[in-house]
Each structure stands twice: as structure tokens, then as C-alpha cells.
Design an enzyme around this catalytic site. Structure first.
Site, PDB file in Angstrom:
ATOM      1  N   GLU A 130       0.836  -1.209   0.000  1.00  0.00           N
ATOM      2  CA  GLU A 130       0.000   0.000   0.000  1.00  0.00           C
ATOM      3  C   GLU A 130       0.868   1.255   0.000  1.00  0.00           C
ATOM      4  OE1 GLU A 130      -2.477  -1.527  -0.954  1.00  0.00           O
ATOM      5  OE2 GLU A 130      -4.040  -0.791   0.376  1.00  0.00           O
ATOM      6  N   THR A 183      -4.929   6.576  -6.215  1.00  0.00           N
ATOM      7  CA  THR A 183      -5.009   6.756  -4.754  1.00  0.00           C
ATOM      8  C   THR A 183      -4.135   7.922  -4.285  1.00  0.00           C
ATOM      9  OG1 THR A 183      -5.445   4.415  -4.454  1.00  0.00           O
ATOM     10  CG2 THR A 183      -4.707   5.588  -2.518  1.00  0.00           C
TER      11      THR A 183
HETATM   12  N1  HSE Z   1      -7.878   4.768   3.291  1.00  0.00           N
HETATM   13  C1  HSE Z   1      -7.329   4.814   1.978  1.00  0.00           C
HETATM   14  C2  HSE Z   1      -7.731   6.120   1.319  1.00  0.00           C
HETATM   15  C3  HSE Z   1      -7.856   3.653   1.182  1.00  0.00           C
HETATM   16  O1  HSE Z   1      -8.906   6.481   1.423  1.00  0.00           O
HETATM   17  O2  HSE Z   1      -6.882   6.780   0.714  1.00  0.00           O
HETATM   18  C4  HSE Z   1      -7.291   3.595  -0.215  1.00  0.00           C
HETATM   19  O3  HSE Z   1      -7.956   2.560  -0.897  1.00  0.00           O
END
Ligand code: HSE
Length: 309
Positions: A130, A183
Site C-alpha cells: 500500500e 489513490t
Molecule cells: N484509506 C485509503 C484512502 C484507502 O482512502 O486513501 C485507499 O484505498
């Protein structure tokens, strides 16, 4: 000498669950990634893509790589790890595509090595994936992908995760419009600081959401699924978002919001029939805008990533 290989499946997930930015996530039923992992003598990682989705060919750009490296480093052994991606959710979907790949890879690797690590430790390894795509080690997709169910991250230092019970009648409908929301971009639009007034509203809602799951109270869950911190900044990424939310509410959704960093949107309801009705509302919304889309109707998947035949 080459060992046998192990295949694992990890589910897609909905991160944030409205108010719980980076601290809440749930696993979806039926949709996810499948990878196969094998080890041989040597040192390094190879990734082969046999899925029908295009992925970066450079291993350094694949989320699986940092997750596997973190696993091997903690194991303290050198090996050539070969990962084959067999089935893949479209990247950038907002339903934990990167998380499902890294989760499946570390779960398969753990089985291949005779289970040296706990599922909680595997979450930490998968978080490295991530970090590669978003710049932050958040666990709200990888934790539900590995542990299953609804997971609340009480804290990150150290990682403290709580798996919550899920009411039997909790249904989730998700639409994935085929538009790209990166993201990192969706995080870059967020403010660095928030006013105290908004913080009070938000932590009230996060507390209510956790209490709602703990008590099996669908009404409390639904009225807590309100996000005053993140949604206002991200909704512009999703065409006619306010209109979609209104249509979902009119059709009986108990709550709706952006799934993770988007562009997927989820809605909560209390019956399979309602969940399917909401999927039609979602489909019609994006069809009318000429945007290709996939819809999923799902329970929360109680178990996370698992070895498959
Ligand atoms: N919590 C993260 C965001 C999840 O909202 O950026 C990304 O999938």
C-alpha cells in the site's frame, strides 16, 4: 530445487466505510485476486501476469514486491520467489485491488513456508504494498483482505486491529465506474488539518460506527456512516456523485459513500432484494453518463485470504 507452489485468494474490500478514513475496512464476498507462489534457490522476486488485466511489467512497480520482500526479510532467508497473478480486480477500482494482490501473495507464501507468521503479522507485510502506491502504510484494505469481516484499526503504532461482528442483514452494493482515480491523487486533495468542529463530528461517527457493529444495530451503523472530512474533497472525482447519492437514498439505501479512494461507490441495505435494487440504480446512473461500470452485491466476507486448490 523447486518447492511445490501454493495458490491463494484474497477478497476485495471497501476501505474507510464512510467516516473511518484509514481506520475501517470490510471484506467483500466473491470478488478478489488469486495468485500462485513458488520458491526456489536463489534470491529475488519474479512476477508473471496471467490475468486478463494489464499490470506493470517492472517488479519494482508491483505492490506484491514490497510485501514479499518484507515477508522474506522477517523470515531471514534468501530464496527466489515466483508469483503468478492468475485473477485480478481492475487496478484503481477503489475496492482494494492492490491490497488483494499483496494479501494473497503473503498468505500463499506463509502457507508455502509452513505458517511462520500470524495473520496480523501478514497484514504488516502487505501494508508495504500500500505504501508503494499511496505513500502511506494504511491497513484498511489489507487488514480485511487478510483477516476478513469488518476490521477497525484502533492504532498504527503499534498496529492494533479489532475485528468487529457484522449483523446478519448487512448488505453491501458496490459500483465500479470505469474511470481512473489514482489513490495518491485522491490523498493529495485532502487537507492537512481539519477544524475542531469537523473532528468532533467525525470521531462521534467513528465511535457510533464501531458501537453499531459491536451491538448489531443497523440504524446506528447507518446514521454513523457520514463523512465530513474526506468525502467533500473527493466527490468531484466521481461524475454526478451528489445526484447518485440522492437516488440511492430515495431507493432506500441506509447509507452510501465512496469506497476507499474511489471511484467505486458503496451503499448499505438490509436485504438482498434492496441490495439488488440499489445495484440497478447505480448501473443506470453510470450507463446514462456513458461510463462502463461493474456492480457487485455482497455480504461481508467473514474470512479473509485463504489457500485455494
Ligand atoms: N484509506 C485509503 C484512502 C484507502 O482512502 O486513501 C485507499 O484505498
Amino acid at each position: 530445487m523447486k518447492n511445490k507452489s501454493v495458490k491463494a485468494f484474497a477478497p476485495a474490500s471497501v476501505a474507510n466505510m464512510s467516516c473511518g478514513f484509514d481506520v475501517m475496512g470490510m471484506a467483500l464476498d466473491g470478488v478478489g485476486d488469486t495468485v500462485e507462489v513458488s520458491m526456489s534457490e536463489g534470491d529475488g522476486i519474479k512476477i508473471e501476469n496471467k490475468s486478463d488485466v494489464s499490470l506493470p511489467t517492472d517488479v519494482e512497480k508491483n505492490v506484491i514486491t514490497p510485501a514479499v520482500r518484507a515477508f522474506m526479510q522477517a523470515l531471514g532467508k534468501k530464496a527466489m520467489v515466483e508469483v503468478t497473478v492468475l485473477k485480478k480486480i481492475l487496478p484503481g477500482s477503489g475496492i482494494g485491488s492492490s491490497a488483494a494482490s499483496s494479501a494473497a501473495a503473503v498468505v500463499a507464501l506463509n502457507a508455502l513456508c509452513d505458517y511462520p507468521f500470524s495473520p496480523e503479522k501478514l497484514v504488516e507485510f502487505a501494508m508495504e504494498g500500500e505504501c508503494l502506491i499511496s505513500g502511506t502504510r494504511h491497513a484498511d484494505n489489507v487488514a480485511p483482505a487478510i483477516l476478513g469481516g469488518v476490521v477497525f484499526m484502533r492504532g498504527y503504532e503499534p498496529l492494533d486491529m479489532v475485528k468487529l461482528p457484522v449483523p446478519e442483514h448487512f448488505w453491501c452494493t458496490v459500483v465500479h465506474p470505469h474511470i481512473t482515480v489514482n489513490t495518491a491523487d485522491a490523498r493529495a486533495v485532502l487537507p492537512k488539518e481539519i477544524p475542531m468542529r469537523k473532528a468532533v463530528t467525525q470521531w462521534g461517527n467513528v465511535g457510533g460506527l464501531v458501537a453499531g457493529f459491536a451491538m448489531g444495530d443497523m440504524d446506528l451503523i447507518a446514521r454513523s456512516m457520514v463523512d465530513v472530512v474526506v468525502e467533500p474533497y473527493r466527490k468531484g472525482f466521481i461524475p454526478e456523485y451528489d445526484d447518485l447519492k440522492e437516488k440511492l437514498a430515495m431507493a432506500g439505501a441506509m447509507a452510501s459513500n465512496i469506497s476507499g479512494s474511489g471511484p467505486s461507490v458503496f451503499a448499505v441495505s438490509q436485504s438482498k432484494e434492496k441490495a439488488h435494487l440499489l445495484s440497478e440504480v447505480m448501473r443506470r446512473h453510470f450507463d446514462a453518463l456513458g461510463i462502463k461500470n461493474d456492480v457487485y452485491v455482497s455480504h461481508v466476507m467473514p474470512h479473509g485470504a485463504r489457500v485455494v486448490e
